[in-house]
Design a protein around this motif. Structure first.
Motif, mmCIF file in Angstrom:
data_model
loop_
_atom_site.group_PDB
_atom_site.id
_atom_site.type_symbol
_atom_site.label_atom_id
_atom_site.label_comp_id
_atom_site.label_asym_id
_atom_site.label_seq_id
_atom_site.Cartn_x
_atom_site.Cartn_y
_atom_site.Cartn_z
ATOM 1 N N PRO A 1 52.396 38.135 44.644
ATOM 2 C CA PRO A 1 51.640 37.946 43.890
ATOM 3 C C PRO A 1 51.896 36.711 42.752
ATOM 4 N N GLY A 2 51.728 35.833 43.559
ATOM 5 C CA GLY A 2 51.909 34.619 42.911
ATOM 6 C C GLY A 2 50.069 34.249 41.874
ATOM 7 N N PRO A 3 50.312 33.010 41.223
ATOM 8 C CA PRO A 3 48.844 32.876 40.477
ATOM 9 C C PRO A 3 47.355 33.610 41.581
ATOM 10 N N ALA A 4 47.505 33.012 42.611
ATOM 11 C CA ALA A 4 46.007 32.907 43.339
ATOM 12 C C ALA A 4 46.574 34.231 44.427
ATOM 13 N N GLY A 5 47.300 35.382 44.492
ATOM 14 C CA GLY A 5 47.387 36.284 45.363
ATOM 15 C C GLY A 5 46.741 37.261 44.470
ATOM 16 N N LEU A 6 47.272 37.084 42.840
ATOM 17 C CA LEU A 6 47.539 38.309 41.428
ATOM 18 C C LEU A 6 45.026 37.816 41.241
ATOM 19 N N ALA A 7 44.424 36.697 40.713
ATOM 20 C CA ALA A 7 43.297 36.448 40.808
ATOM 21 C C ALA A 7 43.071 36.769 41.523
ATOM 22 N N LEU A 8 43.162 37.078 43.086
ATOM 23 C CA LEU A 8 42.364 37.367 44.130
ATOM 24 C C LEU A 8 42.479 38.936 44.148
ATOM 25 N N ALA A 9 43.705 39.687 44.285
ATOM 26 C CA ALA A 9 43.701 41.133 44.180
ATOM 27 C C ALA A 9 42.783 41.470 43.167
ATOM 28 N N ILE A 10 42.741 40.519 41.977
ATOM 29 C CA ILE A 10 41.706 41.314 40.552
ATOM 30 C C ILE A 10 40.387 41.749 41.262
ATOM 31 N N ALA A 11 40.094 40.227 41.603
ATOM 32 C CA ALA A 11 38.320 39.736 41.852
ATOM 33 C C ALA A 11 38.374 40.927 43.137
ATOM 34 N N LEU A 12 38.591 41.042 44.112
ATOM 35 C CA LEU A 12 38.685 41.904 44.830
ATOM 36 C C LEU A 12 38.255 43.471 44.011
ATOM 37 N N ALA A 13 39.555 44.440 43.433
ATOM 38 C CA ALA A 13 39.435 45.625 43.276
ATOM 39 C C ALA A 13 38.371 45.502 41.629
ATOM 40 N N GLN A 14 37.536 44.188 41.233
ATOM 41 C CA GLN A 14 36.179 44.309 40.495
ATOM 42 C C GLN A 14 35.683 44.384 41.158
ATOM 43 N N GLU A 15 35.361 43.717 42.707
ATOM 44 C CA GLU A 15 34.314 44.511 43.441
ATOM 45 C C GLU A 15 34.107 45.783 43.923
ATOM 46 N N GLY A 16 34.679 46.548 43.455
ATOM 47 C CA GLY A 16 35.203 48.032 44.054
ATOM 48 C C GLY A 16 35.862 48.089 45.014
ATOM 49 N N LEU A 17 36.699 47.335 45.665
ATOM 50 C CA LEU A 17 37.027 47.054 46.740
ATOM 51 C C LEU A 17 38.683 47.804 46.649
ATOM 52 N N ARG A 18 38.974 48.187 47.332
ATOM 53 C CA ARG A 18 40.659 49.506 47.282
ATOM 54 C C ARG A 18 41.814 47.573 47.608
ATOM 55 N N THR A 19 41.692 48.194 46.818
ATOM 56 C CA THR A 19 43.556 46.480 47.244
ATOM 57 C C THR A 19 44.678 47.194 46.535
ATOM 58 N N THR A 20 45.482 46.827 47.322
ATOM 59 C CA THR A 20 47.039 46.900 47.021
ATOM 60 C C THR A 20 47.254 45.415 46.904
ATOM 61 N N LEU A 21 47.985 44.989 46.041
ATOM 62 C CA LEU A 21 49.100 43.774 46.408
ATOM 63 C C LEU A 21 50.235 43.640 46.607
ATOM 64 N N VAL A 22 50.975 43.382 47.004
ATOM 65 C CA VAL A 22 52.500 43.854 47.360
ATOM 66 C C VAL A 22 53.421 42.538 47.067
ATOM 67 N N GLY A 23 54.694 42.322 46.723
ATOM 68 C CA GLY A 23 55.270 41.444 45.971
ATOM 69 C C GLY A 23 55.916 41.798 44.203
ATOM 70 N N GLU A 24 57.023 41.246 44.331
ATOM 71 C CA GLU A 24 57.221 41.288 43.246
ATOM 72 C C GLU A 24 57.020 40.181 42.168
ATOM 73 N N VAL A 25 56.119 40.450 41.114
ATOM 74 C CA VAL A 25 55.752 39.174 40.151
ATOM 75 C C VAL A 25 57.150 38.505 39.661
ATOM 76 N N ARG A 26 57.352 37.190 39.414
ATOM 77 C CA ARG A 26 58.715 37.015 38.782
ATOM 78 C C ARG A 26 57.820 35.257 37.786
ATOM 79 N N THR A 27 58.441 35.987 36.619
ATOM 80 C CA THR A 27 57.996 34.500 36.192
ATOM 81 C C THR A 27 59.027 33.999 34.921
#
Length: 411
Positions: A18-44
């Motif tokens: 869940p870094g910037p690339a992983g987050l952006a990709l998961a969001i983009a795929l889910a917005q296209e109707g793909l069931r998407t699971t994002l794995v990992g703990e967000v660190r800020t």
């Protein structure tokens, strides 16, 4: 005896990291109707690191609905100045690039890494079809119909496609058998955020020194982020100084260009190194972001290249689904493999060559670099070409990064 039924997939795509690339990709795929699971703990963690997001990356963030909430926390980079501070015999004058020359208000925006991640994580939490799993991924296995991702809480997730966006030490990439090449430089990068007494005027300034680039990039207000590439010995000395002493050293290195300086927030220290992969895909897996390439912090290429991974992979998956293909099949992932290979190779070669010429102490290399800067200063078409190529590859951009309905100034 009845045939045992195979377990169902838990998602269409599992994104690990869940870094910037992983987050952006998961969001983009889910917005296209793909069931998407994002794995990992967000660190800020706020460690003084920022990211300079170039124009195409901003378009991607805008397309997925993230940029509106982030823009006020970022500073535009309307001008970029290169200064030769190598003290060589052939010293060219500073060169300034202006975004207006290629029809842009800004080359991009600089934002704190923690702010970017937090904004994307908040959007992910509100994206339909996107599930978040805070556990860590411990193993990847490719099967005939789907891949399996084992988690440290004992669960196993299944999907036709897994994306490894879990960083340079990617466990998913290793389990998939994707070979890597790693290298290092005799340098360390110091990072910090500084307040200063003079206006940066939306200008990013990069001093080319014998130990590497010294770069100040604008942040909102009278603030800038620092990336100071120097020898490990110099980095050790500078890191040992208190905030006041460190700020004074930065002020002197910057020739007092931004006036008095004061450290604001965390300071970081990162050994300079690089990584590339032998391939971007394997059975039911694609690698993206720092799992696919690692750059030294020069030329704002690292995360911007990762965002192009995101946009290209999103197009490949959506197009494969439209054609009725198994989205984890070699045929479906072939477009992503082909599309990323040349872009990443060219960027890797360019950044590596620039950094090594600064370290060379070799007169012909100094002459070549100096002549190149003079040419950029004097030859308008060449300067504009370099600006466009610095923002994006000379090729058709993926759909989330394109300007719909208008001629693209990057092409």
């Amino acid at each position: 005896m009845a045939k045992r039924k195979a377990p169902a997939a838990d998602a269409d795509v599992i994104v690990v990291g869940p870094g910037p690339a992983g987050l952006a990709l998961a969001i983009a795929l889910a917005q296209e109707g793909l069931r998407t699971t994002l794995v990992g703990e967000v660190r800020t963690a706020r460690d003084g690191r920022t990211v300079a997001l170039l124009d195409a990356s901003i378009r991607l963030l805008d397309a997925i609905g993230a940029w509106h909430g982030l823009q006020m926390q970022a500073a535009p980079m309307a001008h970029m100045r290169l200064v030769d501070a190598t003290d060589n015999l052939f010293r060219p004058p500073p060169v300034t690039f202006n975004a207006g020359e290629i029809g842009l208000d800004a080359f991009g925006y600089n934002i704190e890494n923690a702010t970017l991640v937090a904004g994307l994580a908040a959007l992910a939490d509100n994206t339909r079809g996107l599930a978040r799993v805070a556990a860590s991924a411990t193993a990847f296995t490719a099967g005939a119909d789907f891949a399996e991702v084992s988690l440290d809480d004992g669960r196993i997730l299944r999907a036709p496609l897994v994306v490894a966006a879990d960083g340079r030490n990617s466990r998913m990439r290793a389990d998939a058998g994707i070979d890597i090449r790693e290298w290092s430089y005799p340098q360390t990068a110091l990072t910090a955020i500084l307040a200063h007494s003079r206006d940066h005027r939306d200008t990013s300034t990069e001093f080319h020194t014998r130990s590497g680039p010294f770069t100040l990039v604008p942040l909102p207000g009278l603030r800038s982020s620092l990336v100071w590439v120097c020898s490990p010995e110099q980095a050790e000395t500078l890191a040992a100084r208190d905030d006041e002493g460190f700020a004074l050293a930065v002020e002197r290195q910057a020739r007092s260009m931004l006036g008095r300086m004061r450290v604001e927030g965390g300071r970081g220290r990162v050994p300079m190194s690089g990584l590339s992969v032998a391939r971007f895909t394997a059975d039911r897996i694609a690698v993206a972001g720092e799992a696919a390439h690692v750059f030294p912090p020069i030329g704002a290429q690292g995360l911007n290249l990762g965002m192009r991974d995101v946009a290209n992979l999103r197009d490949a998956v959506v197009d494969a689904r439209t054609r009725g293909l198994d989205i984890g099949s070699p045929e479906a992932l072939g477009a992503y493999e082909r599309g990323r290979r040349l872009d990443v190779r060219l960027r890797t070669t360019g950044v590596d060559a620039l950094n090594r010429t600064l370290l060379a102490h070799f007169l012909p290399a100094d002459l070549l670099r100096g002549a190149g800067l003079i040419a950029l200063d004097l030859i308008g078409p060449l300067r504009r070409f370099v600006m466009r190529e610095g923002l994006a590859p000379h090729a058709r951009l993926p759909r989330l990064m394109s300007r719909a309905g208008a001629a693209d100034p990057l092409l």
